[in-house]
Design a protein around this motif. Structure first.
Motif, PDB file in Angstrom:
ATOM      1  N   ASP A 199       0.849  -1.229   0.093  1.00  0.00           N
ATOM      2  CA  ASP A 199       0.169  -0.052  -0.018  1.00  0.00           C
ATOM      3  C   ASP A 199       1.051   1.346  -0.011  1.00  0.00           C
ATOM      4  N   ASP A 200       0.428   2.356  -0.651  1.00  0.00           N
ATOM      5  CA  ASP A 200       0.982   3.631  -0.563  1.00  0.00           C
ATOM      6  C   ASP A 200       1.469   4.071   0.852  1.00  0.00           C
ATOM      7  N   ARG A 201       0.542   3.844   1.654  1.00  0.00           N
ATOM      8  CA  ARG A 201       0.894   4.552   3.254  1.00  0.00           C
ATOM      9  C   ARG A 201       2.028   3.741   3.754  1.00  0.00           C
ATOM     10  N   ILE A 202       2.283   2.424   3.536  1.00  0.00           N
ATOM     11  CA  ILE A 202       3.294   1.670   3.818  1.00  0.00           C
ATOM     12  C   ILE A 202       4.641   2.087   3.419  1.00  0.00           C
ATOM     13  N   ILE A 203       4.637   2.293   2.147  1.00  0.00           N
ATOM     14  CA  ILE A 203       5.966   2.950   1.173  1.00  0.00           C
ATOM     15  C   ILE A 203       6.074   4.351   1.851  1.00  0.00           C
ATOM     16  N   LYS A 204       5.196   5.156   1.997  1.00  0.00           N
ATOM     17  CA  LYS A 204       5.542   6.565   2.285  1.00  0.00           C
ATOM     18  C   LYS A 204       5.980   6.315   3.712  1.00  0.00           C
ATOM     19  N   ASN A 205       5.255   5.481   4.730  1.00  0.00           N
ATOM     20  CA  ASN A 205       5.867   5.538   6.042  1.00  0.00           C
ATOM     21  C   ASN A 205       6.904   5.068   6.338  1.00  0.00           C
ATOM     22  N   PHE A 206       7.555   3.979   5.662  1.00  0.00           N
ATOM     23  CA  PHE A 206       8.978   3.357   5.547  1.00  0.00           C
ATOM     24  C   PHE A 206       9.920   4.680   5.177  1.00  0.00           C
ATOM     25  N   ASP A 207       9.538   5.176   4.072  1.00  0.00           N
ATOM     26  CA  ASP A 207      10.702   6.604   3.639  1.00  0.00           C
ATOM     27  C   ASP A 207      10.490   7.386   4.866  1.00  0.00           C
ATOM     28  N   GLN A 208       9.432   7.893   5.112  1.00  0.00           N
ATOM     29  CA  GLN A 208       9.419   8.996   6.417  1.00  0.00           C
ATOM     30  C   GLN A 208      10.313   8.553   7.440  1.00  0.00           C
ATOM     31  N   MET A 209      10.244   7.086   7.717  1.00  0.00           N
ATOM     32  CA  MET A 209      11.043   6.444   9.143  1.00  0.00           C
ATOM     33  C   MET A 209      12.380   6.854   8.763  1.00  0.00           C
ATOM     34  N   GLY A 210      12.738   6.469   7.672  1.00  0.00           N
ATOM     35  CA  GLY A 210      14.233   6.544   7.357  1.00  0.00           C
ATOM     36  C   GLY A 210      14.642   7.954   7.452  1.00  0.00           C
ATOM     37  N   LYS A 211      14.036   8.758   6.563  1.00  0.00           N
ATOM     38  CA  LYS A 211      14.393  10.174   6.955  1.00  0.00           C
ATOM     39  C   LYS A 211      14.393  10.958   8.160  1.00  0.00           C
ATOM     40  N   ALA A 212      13.419  10.354   8.971  1.00  0.00           N
ATOM     41  CA  ALA A 212      13.375  10.995  10.445  1.00  0.00           C
ATOM     42  C   ALA A 212      14.362  10.566  11.102  1.00  0.00           C
ATOM     43  N   ILE A 213      14.842   9.205  10.874  1.00  0.00           N
ATOM     44  CA  ILE A 213      16.030   8.775  11.931  1.00  0.00           C
ATOM     45  C   ILE A 213      17.230   9.257  11.292  1.00  0.00           C
ATOM     46  N   LEU A 214      17.585   9.548  10.068  1.00  0.00           N
ATOM     47  CA  LEU A 214      18.608   9.970   9.441  1.00  0.00           C
ATOM     48  C   LEU A 214      18.975  11.404  10.074  1.00  0.00           C
ATOM     49  N   THR A 215      17.754  12.260   9.787  1.00  0.00           N
ATOM     50  CA  THR A 215      17.442  13.741  10.289  1.00  0.00           C
ATOM     51  C   THR A 215      17.846  13.868  11.527  1.00  0.00           C
ATOM     52  N   GLY A 216      17.127  12.890  12.680  1.00  0.00           N
ATOM     53  CA  GLY A 216      17.293  13.139  13.979  1.00  0.00           C
ATOM     54  C   GLY A 216      18.664  12.689  14.452  1.00  0.00           C
ATOM     55  N   THR A 217      19.298  11.777  13.918  1.00  0.00           N
ATOM     56  CA  THR A 217      20.812  11.413  14.225  1.00  0.00           C
ATOM     57  C   THR A 217      21.759  12.428  13.847  1.00  0.00           C
ATOM     58  N   PHE A 218      21.553  13.131  12.614  1.00  0.00           N
ATOM     59  CA  PHE A 218      22.491  14.126  12.548  1.00  0.00           C
ATOM     60  C   PHE A 218      22.146  15.656  13.190  1.00  0.00           C
ATOM     61  N   ILE A 219      21.101  15.812  13.670  1.00  0.00           N
ATOM     62  CA  ILE A 219      20.826  16.953  14.604  1.00  0.00           C
ATOM     63  C   ILE A 219      21.372  16.534  16.169  1.00  0.00           C
ATOM     64  N   ILE A 220      21.263  15.356  16.349  1.00  0.00           N
ATOM     65  CA  ILE A 220      21.852  14.996  17.763  1.00  0.00           C
ATOM     66  C   ILE A 220      23.351  15.041  17.414  1.00  0.00           C
ATOM     67  N   ILE A 221      24.039  14.621  16.686  1.00  0.00           N
ATOM     68  CA  ILE A 221      25.422  14.668  16.583  1.00  0.00           C
ATOM     69  C   ILE A 221      26.132  15.733  16.031  1.00  0.00           C
ATOM     70  N   ALA A 222      25.376  16.776  15.444  1.00  0.00           N
ATOM     71  CA  ALA A 222      25.906  18.015  15.038  1.00  0.00           C
ATOM     72  C   ALA A 222      26.547  19.057  15.911  1.00  0.00           C
ATOM     73  N   PRO A 223      25.886  19.144  17.171  1.00  0.00           N
ATOM     74  CA  PRO A 223      26.415  20.020  18.301  1.00  0.00           C
ATOM     75  C   PRO A 223      27.735  19.524  18.777  1.00  0.00           C
ATOM     76  N   LEU A 224      27.896  18.003  19.109  1.00  0.00           N
ATOM     77  CA  LEU A 224      29.012  17.234  19.318  1.00  0.00           C
ATOM     78  C   LEU A 224      30.299  17.624  18.371  1.00  0.00           C
ATOM     79  N   ILE A 225      29.821  17.417  17.072  1.00  0.00           N
ATOM     80  CA  ILE A 225      30.884  17.665  15.744  1.00  0.00           C
ATOM     81  C   ILE A 225      31.428  18.977  16.205  1.00  0.00           C
ATOM     82  N   PHE A 226      30.480  19.897  16.166  1.00  0.00           N
ATOM     83  CA  PHE A 226      30.840  21.423  16.235  1.00  0.00           C
ATOM     84  C   PHE A 226      31.633  21.576  17.385  1.00  0.00           C
TER      85      PHE A 226
END
Length: 131
Positions: free
Chosen positions: A56-83
């Motif tokens: 279903d399109d909802r499952i495909i969309k949710n998987f994509d959004q999950m991946g983007k949310a995890i990647l974005t969240g991880t980069f946001i968390i590690i950005a201050p540490l790297i900076f």
């Protein structure tokens, strides 16, 4: 409230003060909120799977959004540490295993899974038309 909050980065104690502390905590909060949002989307996908709704399109969309949310969240968390580590101490490159790499891999996995489900849905539709 103390002026300095001890923070560890690669087993070294760092200290942050004032506006840095507030910005750092807000970024961590936003990053973890995105991870919680990914868990919420995963719950929605599992509910659809339990109702036998798979391609279903909802499952495909949710998987994509999950991946983007995890990647974005991880980069946001590690950005201050790297900076902070770039400003306060010399640059070091260390090789090894990190939970951050696993989290980034998980985000990429969900994005690839989204593409796999998209291709499987297309193949299923083509097979349904030929019968």
């Amino acid at each position: 409230m103390p002026d300095k909050i001890p923070l560890t980065l690669n087993n070294e104690v760092l200290s942050i003060t004032g506006a840095e502390r507030i910005l750092f905590l807000l970024l961590i909060l936003v990053g973890y909120a995105l991870h919680v949002y990914a868990l919420y989307l995963f719950r929605k996908v599992l509910q659809l799977f339990s109702r036998r709704i798979i391609f279903d399109d909802r499952i495909i969309k949710n998987f994509d959004q999950m991946g983007k949310a995890i990647l974005t969240g991880t980069f946001i968390i590690i950005a201050p540490l790297i900076f902070y580590s770039l400003i306060k101490k010399p640059i070091e490159i260390k090789l090894g295993f990190s939970s951050i790499l696993c989290t980034l891999g998980l985000g990429l996995f969900f994005m690839v899974l989204s593409e796999v489900f998209q291709m499987a849905k297309k193949i299923k539709e083509e097979n349904d038309l030929t019968v």
